[in-house]
Design a protein around this motif. Structure first.
Motif, PDB file in Angstrom:
ATOM      1  N   ASN A  57       0.838  -1.180   0.000  1.00 32.10           N
ATOM      2  CA  ASN A  57       0.000   0.000   0.000  1.00 32.10           C
ATOM      3  C   ASN A  57       0.885   1.246   0.000  1.00 32.10           C
ATOM      4  O   ASN A  57       1.835   1.334   0.791  1.00 32.10           O
ATOM      5  CB  ASN A  57      -0.906   0.021   1.231  1.00 32.10           C
ATOM      6  CG  ASN A  57      -1.796  -1.204   1.286  1.00 32.10           C
ATOM      7  OD1 ASN A  57      -2.713  -1.358   0.492  1.00 32.10           O
ATOM      8  ND2 ASN A  57      -1.500  -2.104   2.232  1.00 32.10           N
ATOM      9  N   ILE A  58       0.592   2.185  -0.861  1.00 30.57           N
ATOM     10  CA  ILE A  58       1.379   3.415  -0.986  1.00 30.57           C
ATOM     11  C   ILE A  58       0.421   4.595  -0.956  1.00 30.57           C
ATOM     12  O   ILE A  58      -0.649   4.566  -1.589  1.00 30.57           O
ATOM     13  CB  ILE A  58       2.205   3.431  -2.290  1.00 30.57           C
ATOM     14  CG1 ILE A  58       3.194   2.252  -2.298  1.00 30.57           C
ATOM     15  CG2 ILE A  58       2.966   4.735  -2.454  1.00 30.57           C
ATOM     16  CD1 ILE A  58       4.049   2.175  -3.543  1.00 30.57           C
ATOM     17  N   CYS A  59       0.802   5.623  -0.226  1.00 35.98           N
ATOM     18  CA  CYS A  59      -0.036   6.812  -0.139  1.00 35.98           C
ATOM     19  C   CYS A  59       0.128   7.638  -1.412  1.00 35.98           C
ATOM     20  O   CYS A  59       1.074   7.474  -2.184  1.00 35.98           O
ATOM     21  CB  CYS A  59       0.312   7.634   1.089  1.00 35.98           C
ATOM     22  SG  CYS A  59       1.948   8.382   1.060  1.00 35.98           S
ATOM     23  N   ALA A  60      -0.791   8.568  -1.594  1.00 33.20           N
ATOM     24  CA  ALA A  60      -0.787   9.371  -2.821  1.00 33.20           C
ATOM     25  C   ALA A  60       0.449  10.259  -2.908  1.00 33.20           C
ATOM     26  O   ALA A  60       0.995  10.479  -3.992  1.00 33.20           O
ATOM     27  CB  ALA A  60      -2.059  10.217  -2.887  1.00 33.20           C
ATOM     28  N   ASP A  61       0.914  10.783  -1.758  1.00 30.28           N
ATOM     29  CA  ASP A  61       2.098  11.651  -1.776  1.00 30.28           C
ATOM     30  C   ASP A  61       3.337  10.885  -2.250  1.00 30.28           C
ATOM     31  O   ASP A  61       4.097  11.374  -3.095  1.00 30.28           O
ATOM     32  CB  ASP A  61       2.346  12.222  -0.374  1.00 30.28           C
ATOM     33  CG  ASP A  61       1.252  13.186   0.039  1.00 30.28           C
ATOM     34  OD1 ASP A  61       0.624  13.770  -0.861  1.00 30.28           O
ATOM     35  OD2 ASP A  61       1.042  13.361   1.255  1.00 30.28           O
ATOM     36  N   CYS A  62       3.553   9.698  -1.702  1.00 31.52           N
ATOM     37  CA  CYS A  62       4.727   8.911  -2.092  1.00 31.52           C
ATOM     38  C   CYS A  62       4.623   8.456  -3.543  1.00 31.52           C
ATOM     39  O   CYS A  62       5.635   8.391  -4.263  1.00 31.52           O
ATOM     40  CB  CYS A  62       4.887   7.709  -1.168  1.00 31.52           C
ATOM     41  SG  CYS A  62       5.290   8.151   0.535  1.00 31.52           S
TER      42      CYS A  62
END
Length: 495
Positions: A57-62
């Motif tokens: 899972n990766i956040c939108a910022d990263c």
């Protein structure tokens, strides 16, 4: 090999709980939340996460930063990369070991997951209006219950906080913009500067952050930037920018960023910090990292306007009395009306005569002092104030010890000579009210150690001779007529 991998797979627990115990796949994972694979922020902080193969899972910022870095590095234009395929190693046999028998990467143990925080019960706080603002005399009355003396300082802070509320709620009055009045408090160590502000933080509903100026450095050097001051305020306001913009910031140890005298090296923790704080004190839009004290590429930023934030600065300014004496005694030192040079040596409240000129001589730059228009001092503690500190406040230290011994059904008492002896010892140490706990801890050590061993002790009376090391406390056993009579009187009062 003696065992088959199928057997190992059956024996291996699927997940491990936070306390080390094995749990099954049947366990409900609702108590845990996902976190970003790169920045390790949970979903409650980073926002909605992007689910990728392999249960990553990766956040939108990263994700955005990853795309930007690929585009800027030129990897997207390299020939041959478009034909490359990712190889699934789990389907490839290595010798006699079938890698597909092992758990896939998506089964992350619970010990590596972030446990969800229980939702806080929001207290129903009535909305603050002009009618519900506590008046200055009410704020001061609340401070009087905890802070002894310092009448002028408590009055100044009460009025400043009251005006701050009115200014925030009205913003403008007949098209006249009300300017904020930042404050600078000067007082010797242990006189109650930080304690007054902490007490206000506990009594009032406005967000308040207490920070220390000793860790601040110029931007680009190791240490905290001046924006970290606002990061603590934002955290105190639960990351609510609108709420933080109505808060109060107390910067302690402000004298530690004074301009260094006779120094050839770059002053990164002195005058440079004062210059960095100018925009915060005046009012400006400042970018502040959310959930972190320092800026970096993986931390989201938000903008805070400091126009409505009240700044209170405090410091001891050691040896500034010498600067004050030089200014006062600058007149002629000869003749009948000449002042003696040692006239102010024994004046405990010489600090009351401090001016911005003295502070500028100490090392504070004029631009910084100009943004702190309200300058006031706190008095040094005298013997009577020490005795009052021991007796009067709601959470006085002697009341704390009385409560501790009351749990052992022992009555702890102090006679008047004990109060005076403690105050005299505290004056000798010259560290203010902080000396009281050190003194009391020392003579209470043997009492706190011996009383739990003897159930027959009913009352302990501390005398001045015991404080001075010339005698011992008066101990009364249970069952004595005087003690039982006092206990009966106490019960009658409670009834």
């Amino acid at each position: 090999m003696a065992e088959n991998y199928d057997d190992i797979d059956k024996k291996t627990p699927d997940t491990v709980d936070t306390d080390g115990h094995a749990s099954d796949d049947k366990d409900n994972d609702d108590d845990y939340e996902k976190y970003c694979y790169l920045c390790r922020r949970p979903e409650s902080v980073a926002g909605k996460l992007i689910h990728m193969p392999g249960d990553i899972n990766i956040c939108a910022d990263c994700m955005q930063r990853s795309f930007d870095s690929f585009n800027n590095s030129g990897f997207g234009n390299m020939p041959g990369l478009g034909n490359m395929q990712f190889i699934d190693l789990t389907n490839m046999p290595f010798g006699n070991i079938d890698m597909s028998k092992f758990k896939a990467q998506n089964d992350v143990p619970k010990s590596q997951k972030v446990k969800k925080k229980a939702p806080k019960e929001k207290k129903q706080e009535e909305e603050l209006t002009l009618k519900t603002i506590p008046a200055p005399h009410k704020i001061k009355a609340m401070l009087d219950e905890y802070v002894v003396g310092q009448e002028y300082a408590k009055k100044v802070i009460s009025v400043a906080v009251y005006n701050h509320y009115k200014r925030v709620l009205t913003d403008t009055m007949d098209d006249i913009e009300i300017e904020k009045s930042n404050m600078l408090m000067v007082g010797p160590t242990g006189c109650g500067k930080t304690y007054i502000v902490k007490t206000i933080a506990r009594l009032l509903k406005v967000p308040l952050a207490i920070t220390d100026a000793t860790t601040l450095t110029e931007a680009g050097y190791i240490g905290d930037d001046v924006e970290s001051v606002l990061s603590k305020l934002l955290a105190a306001a639960d990351n609510d920018v609108e709420k933080a913009e109505r808060g109060i910031v107390f910067i302690d140890e402000i004298d530690k960023i004074a301009k260094k005298q006779n120094s050839n090296s770059r002053d990164v923790s002195g005058e440079s910090v004062q210059q960095g704080l100018l925009k915060l004190l005046e009012g400006a839009d400042v970018e502040v990292p959310v959930g972190s004290g320092s800026k970096n590429a993986m931390v989201p930023m938000t903008t805070i306007n400091t126009r409505n934030i009240l700044f209170i600065c405090g410091g001891a300014f050691p040896d500034i009395e010498e600067i004050i004496k030089q200014r006062i005694s600058r007149q002629a030192s000869m003749g009948f009306k000449a002042e003696l040079k040692d006239k102010y040596d024994d004046d405990p409240n010489l600090l009351r005569q401090v001016t911005t000129e003295d502070l500028r001589e100490f090392g504070m730059i004029p631009e910084f002092l100009g943004r702190l228009p309200v300058l006031f001092t706190l008095d040094a503690l005298d013997k009577e104030m020490y005795v009052s500190i021991l007796k009067e406040p709601k959470n006085a230290i002697l009341k704390q010890y009385k409560k501790l011994l009351a749990l052992d059904e022992v009555d702890l008492r102090f006679d008047d000579s004990a109060y005076e002896a403690i105050a005299e010892e505290a004056i000798k140490r010259k560290t203010g009210a902080r000396a009281l706990r050190a003194i009391i801890e020392k003579f209470m050590l043997d009492i706190m150690y011996q009383i739990p061993r003897d159930d027959t002790i009913g009352r302990v009376t501390i005398t001045g001779d015991y404080i001075k090391g010339k005698g011992s406390p008066i101990i009364e056993l249970r069952g004595t007529p005087a003690l039982e009579e006092a206990s009966a009187t106490q019960i009658d009062k409670q009834d």
